[in-house]
Scaffold this active site. Structure first.
Site, PDB file in Angstrom:
ATOM      1  N   HIS A 181       0.949  -1.137   0.040  1.00  0.00           N
ATOM      2  CA  HIS A 181       0.193   0.125   0.148  1.00  0.00           C
ATOM      3  C   HIS A 181       0.969   1.066  -0.054  1.00  0.00           C
ATOM      4  CE1 HIS A 181      -3.206   2.542   1.872  1.00  0.00           C
ATOM      5  NE2 HIS A 181      -2.423   3.275   2.005  1.00  0.00           N
ATOM      6  N   ASP A 332     -10.315  -3.855  -3.587  1.00  0.00           N
ATOM      7  CA  ASP A 332     -10.010  -3.339  -2.201  1.00  0.00           C
ATOM      8  C   ASP A 332     -11.441  -3.097  -1.433  1.00  0.00           C
ATOM      9  OD1 ASP A 332      -8.654  -1.991   0.024  1.00  0.00           O
ATOM     10  OD2 ASP A 332      -8.346  -0.170  -0.971  1.00  0.00           O
TER      11      ASP A 332
HETATM   12 ZN   LIG Z   1      -4.703  -0.327   0.899  1.00  0.00          ZN
END
Ligand SMILES: [Zn+2]
Length: 458
Positions: A181, A332
């Site tokens: 991320h 996500d």
């Molecule tokens: Zn993330």
């Protein structure tokens, strides 16, 4: 003998470069035959797939199921039900649960829960650092032994480059991809939306594109240095795509994924629906033939991390998907309770649900617009994630697990978050008219979701 025959569909299997009208015969949980006019023996269940696409079961390698610890938002049962409805036969759940998935015991717990409650295959990713705190490496070898398919501190990002280097070296040794991320904390600080015109107009703190691009650059350098496969999660910024394109040309083992919200919506959506449809959403507005969905400014269902970016970034993500710089599509999927989202924009948690809308939105923005072929879109949901994760999935080869998705690419429907199989309702796409829909999801030969009872016995 447990058998199912799918008849008359267009079979698209990018792994075998197969794209033709055919029947698919499933016997005992495996793909048994593919061909024209396969005969159905007595007692076989037949699914009429005329006018539909039959493809390998879709894989979403980036979902949050909140179990253990935050099961009011989602659990493995509800999350996998949402996956099945969206056409997904396999998912990879992220380790930022409570406790975090940073040890073999928690991996075993998820596997156990998934075997009991899961409608689809659940693969587990382990944390890179203990408690996802970014300070000390988790036991990567024992996580691998416990069966994780990747490691990631998703939701967080390791800021210490030396620690990230060591994580990459271990990951390479254990042949695990490192998902990242990408967020530089010193640049992003407490930003809540894309730093640009709209953050200024709305008086919200900005999350600059450079905050992502900086870590993408770091990851390219470390992938090159260590030889580890680094996979950049939920790319949102034009500069990230440009860097990835250049690095892949040089053979650096780096890859990326994109989520539909980053190539459907822009930061203008945070200013409310009127501003969005009048500006960046102009072309998309034509698809909303039953009336334009509306939402207010500062709607927290448009708050995610990384944030919705500018029209230029959106275009770059689409280009990256078109030229295969970005090989993987995912959601996500990040469920949150209503009461958590129903607060001021600054205080709301980041994230939206996505499992039930990602196939439709990808078809709409990529395939119906002719930016990429249907086979290429399917590859980004099947072959490509399977390859990155070393999974024996993502293909309809004879003898493969019978994970199969049947979808209608043209069916128009209205997504309503309140009808979702997820426990949570935090979708920005509620009330949107979508085009394309899963009609059946088959996992190991078992029909775990079908839109209507299209099956008959012969
Ligand atoms: Zn993330």
């Amino acid at each position: 003998m447990n058998s199912l025959l799918l008849t008359g569909g267009r079979v698209v299997d990018p792994a075998n470069k197969f794209d033709s009208s055919a029947d698919v015969l499933i016997v005992d949980g495996k793909i048994s035959a593919i061909g024209r006019k396969l005969s159905a023996q007595k007692g076989i269940e037949v699914f009429d797939a005329i006018g539909k696409i039959i493809c390998p079961g879709l894989i979403d390698l980036h979902v949050h199921f909140r179990e253990p610890g935050q099961t009011a938002k989602e659990n493995i049962a509800s999350g996998t039900a949402a996956a099945a409805r969206g056409g997904f036969t396999s998912i990879v759940c992220m380790p930022n649960t409570s406790p975090t998935i940073d040890n073999s015991g928690t991996v075993a717990l998820i596997h156990e829960r998934a075997a009991e409650e899961g409608a689809v295959n659940v693969f587990v990713s382990g944390a890179i650092t203990k408690n996802i705190a970014g300070e000390e490496l988790a036991p990567i070898g024992s996580l691998k032994k416990a069966g994780v398919v990747a490691i990631t501190d998703d939701g967080h990002c390791i800021q210490n480059n030396e620690l990230m280097r060591r994580a990459c070296e271990y990951a390479k040794m254990f042949d695990l991809p490192v998902f990242d991320h990408c967020q530089d904390y010193s640049l992003v600080t407490d930003g809540v939306m894309h730093e640009g015109y709209w953050s200024t107009a709305l008086g919200l703190r900005g999350w600059p594109s450079a905050g992502e691009e900086m870590i993408v650059a770091r990851n390219i350098l470390l992938a090159d240095l260590t030889g580890a496969k680094i996979h950049c999660q939920h790319l949102s910024a034009a500069g990230s795509v440009a860097q990835l394109r250049e690095a892949k040309k040089r053979g650096v083992p780096i890859s990326g994924e994109a989520c539909p919200h980053h190539f459907v919506l822009t930061d203008a959506a945070v200013a409310g629906s009127e501003k969005f449809w009048a500006n960046d959403g102009k072309i998309l507005a034509d698809s909303q033939t039953d009336g334009l969905p509306s939402w207010p400014a500062y709607d927290t269902n448009f708050k995610m991390n990384p944030p919705l970016r500018s029209a230029k970034d959106l275009e770059a993500i689409l280009e990256g998907l078109a030229d295969d710089t970005i090989e993987i599509l995912c959601s996500d999927h990040a469920p949150h309770c209503d009461y958590e989202k129903e607060v001021e924009f600054d205080y709301a948690p980041f994230g939206i649900t996505g499992l039930e809308t990602e196939l439709s939105l990808s078809l709409m923005q990529l395939v119906h617009t002719k930016r990429i072929s249907l086979a290429d879109m399917i590859a980004k949901f099947t072959l490509n994630p399977a390859r990155l994760l070393n999974l024996q999935k993502g293909t309809l080869s004879i003898g493969a697990d019978a994970d199969v998705t049947v979808f209608d690419p043209d069916e128009e429907w209205i997504f309503r978050a309140e009808d979702s199989a997820s426990k949570s309702r935090n979708s920005p796409f509620s009330g949107w008219k979508l085009k394309g829909k899963a009609v059946a999801t088959i996992v190991g030969g078992k029909n775990v979701f079908s839109e209507e009872s299209a099956t008959t016995m012969v």
